[in-house]
Design an enzyme around this catalytic site. Structure first.
Site, PDB file in Angstrom:
ATOM      1  CG  ASP A 135      -1.806   1.236   1.278  1.00 20.86           C
ATOM      2  OD1 ASP A 135      -2.574   1.449   0.323  1.00 20.86           O
ATOM      3  OD2 ASP A 135      -1.711   2.000   2.268  1.00 20.86           O
ATOM      4  CD  GLU A 165      -5.076   0.496  -3.381  1.00 21.05           C
ATOM      5  OE1 GLU A 165      -6.311   0.518  -3.259  1.00 21.05           O
ATOM      6  OE2 GLU A 165      -4.329   1.283  -2.782  1.00 21.05           O
ATOM      7  CG  ASP A 168      -1.238   3.467   6.016  1.00 19.59           C
ATOM      8  OD1 ASP A 168      -2.203   3.838   5.339  1.00 19.59           O
ATOM      9  OD2 ASP A 168      -0.480   4.253   6.619  1.00 19.59           O
TER      10      ASP A 168
END
Length: 399
Positions: free
Chosen positions: A186, A270, A352
């Site tokens: 992340d 992502e 996170d």
């Protein structure tokens, strides 16, 4: 596979003058051809192909007012036309913006194909040069005399450093031993990356650390008279400060991406829309300083090179709002909330780390079911992860 080696070059004064003339001719051909293509399109509403652009270059070289183009090698001029054609192809395909004019104050470069240079026993002769160009080889495990470059690019950055890049065809490296580990990553601003293993990698903030010196150099340059030698010297100092920032950022990103690729078989990230995120004026500088796009590109080619697997999940997957323990989905979660307790199972989450765990789970699930996943930078395929989950009320577990 194709790779490149970029080395520092140290031309003599005569070679530097010849390269500067070549850079000027390349810049002139690019700008003149770009203006001609635009005028031709607006007047006749027709596109220009490579053959027509190349014929325009021939006409420029035969004209009396631009006959000085014949004083440099023709190879870099033809390569400039070829690169411009590729730029227009990428523009019409939606992969890049409209080609821009080249500036005298920016990075200068000239590309030579095999007919424009000679390389023997680790020594390089460029066209229109009698002496070999000196450069420093920085790869002790690669024999400089054994490489067979297909193209050579000479360049000069705004702060005055000279470089030469060799593009070569090499055998694909052997696949690295499989470590048998997977990880979800992340990316963020405060912490550059948080992994599903719980590791937090601090953001180096290389621009923020050098911002005061950079601002001081820019103020000094602003006080100098335009066109003066003192302004040119001040501009070189600003360029050197920017180069140090870029070099520090690139070093950090290379170290991070290499370590992730070396230690993991599968990496899940992502698909961040950096271009849209920098529209937030409060976070634009911090996001740009992080270098997420460069990090993603490095992961793509390094995983392909060493036989690893990169999975990119959809940007709309609610990784931060989903409980990694029970799957409960929060209706809302503000950006200021760094820790939260799941109302479904009572698990206390670090925002996170929880997002990284969900990113890993989503990537592995999509990969296992054979769905469409964004591999190697594809921007048209959407992940089968649910794009618009059903609204959930806080306190009601999602079944």
């Amino acid at each position: 596979m194709r790779t490149a080696y970029k080395c520092r070059a140290y031309p003599t004064s005569e070679q530097a003058a010849a390269l500067n003339r070549t850079f000027g001719c390349v810049r002139f051909v690019w700008n003149r051809t770009l203006a001609w293509r635009r005028a031709r399109y607006h007047a006749e509403r027709v596109k220009t192909n490579f053959a027509q652009a190349n014929a325009h270059l021939t006409a420029m070289k035969t004209a009396d007012e631009t006959a000085w183009l014949n004083h440099v090698s023709s190879v870099p001029l033809q390569q400039a036309i070829r690169h411009q054609q590729v730029a227009f192809t990428n523009f019409f395909a939606g992969r890049a913006r409209y080609p821009r004019y080249k500036s005298r104050g920016g990075r200068q470069s000239a590309e030579y194909t095999r007919s424009g240079f000679r390389y023997r026993d680790g020594r390089l002769w460029l066209a229109k040069m009698d002496a070999p160009l000196e450069f420093v080889w920085s790869w002790p495990d690669v024999d400089v005399t054994a490489i067979d470059p297909t193209t050579v690019t000479a360049s000069r950055d705004p702060c005055g450093r000279w470089y030469v890049s060799f593009a070569v065809e090499v055998d694909a490296p052997e696949r690295a031993p499989a470590p048998g580990a997977v990880v979800g990553v992340d990316l963020g601003v405060k912490d550059f990356a948080v992994t599903s293993d719980g590791e937090k990698i601090a953001n180096p903030r290389v621009l923020a650390k050098r911002e005061r010196n950079l601002a001081r150099y820019q103020r000094r340059m602003a006080r100098k008279r335009r066109g003066s030698n003192n302004r040119a010297k001040a501009r070189a100092k600003v360029a050197r400060a920017h180069r140090k920032v870029a070099a520090s950022r690139a070093d950090f990103l290379h170290r991070m991406s290499t370590r992730l690729v070396r230690d993991h078989d599968v990496i899940v990230v992502e698909d961040l829309a950096v271009k849209n995120m920098v529209r937030n004026h409060k976070l634009a500088k911090a996001i740009s300083d992080s270098g997420w796009g460069t990090f993603r590109r490095q992961l793509e080619y390094k995983t392909a090179k060493y036989g690893r697997h990169l999975i990119v999940i959809d940007r709309w997957y609610p990784s931060s709002r989903t409980c990694s323990a029970c799957g409960h989905l929060l209706a809302t979660l503000s950006l200021n909330t760094r820790h939260w307790t799941c109302p479904g199972c009572g698990t206390r989450h670090d925002r996170d780390i929880n997002a990284a765990k969900n990113i890993l789970a989503a990537g592995l699930a999509v990969s296992a079911c054979g769905g469409d996943v964004r591999h190697s930078g594809s921007s048209r395929v959407r992940s089968p992860v649910k794009q618009e989950p059903q609204p959930a009320k806080v306190g009601i577990p999602r079944l």
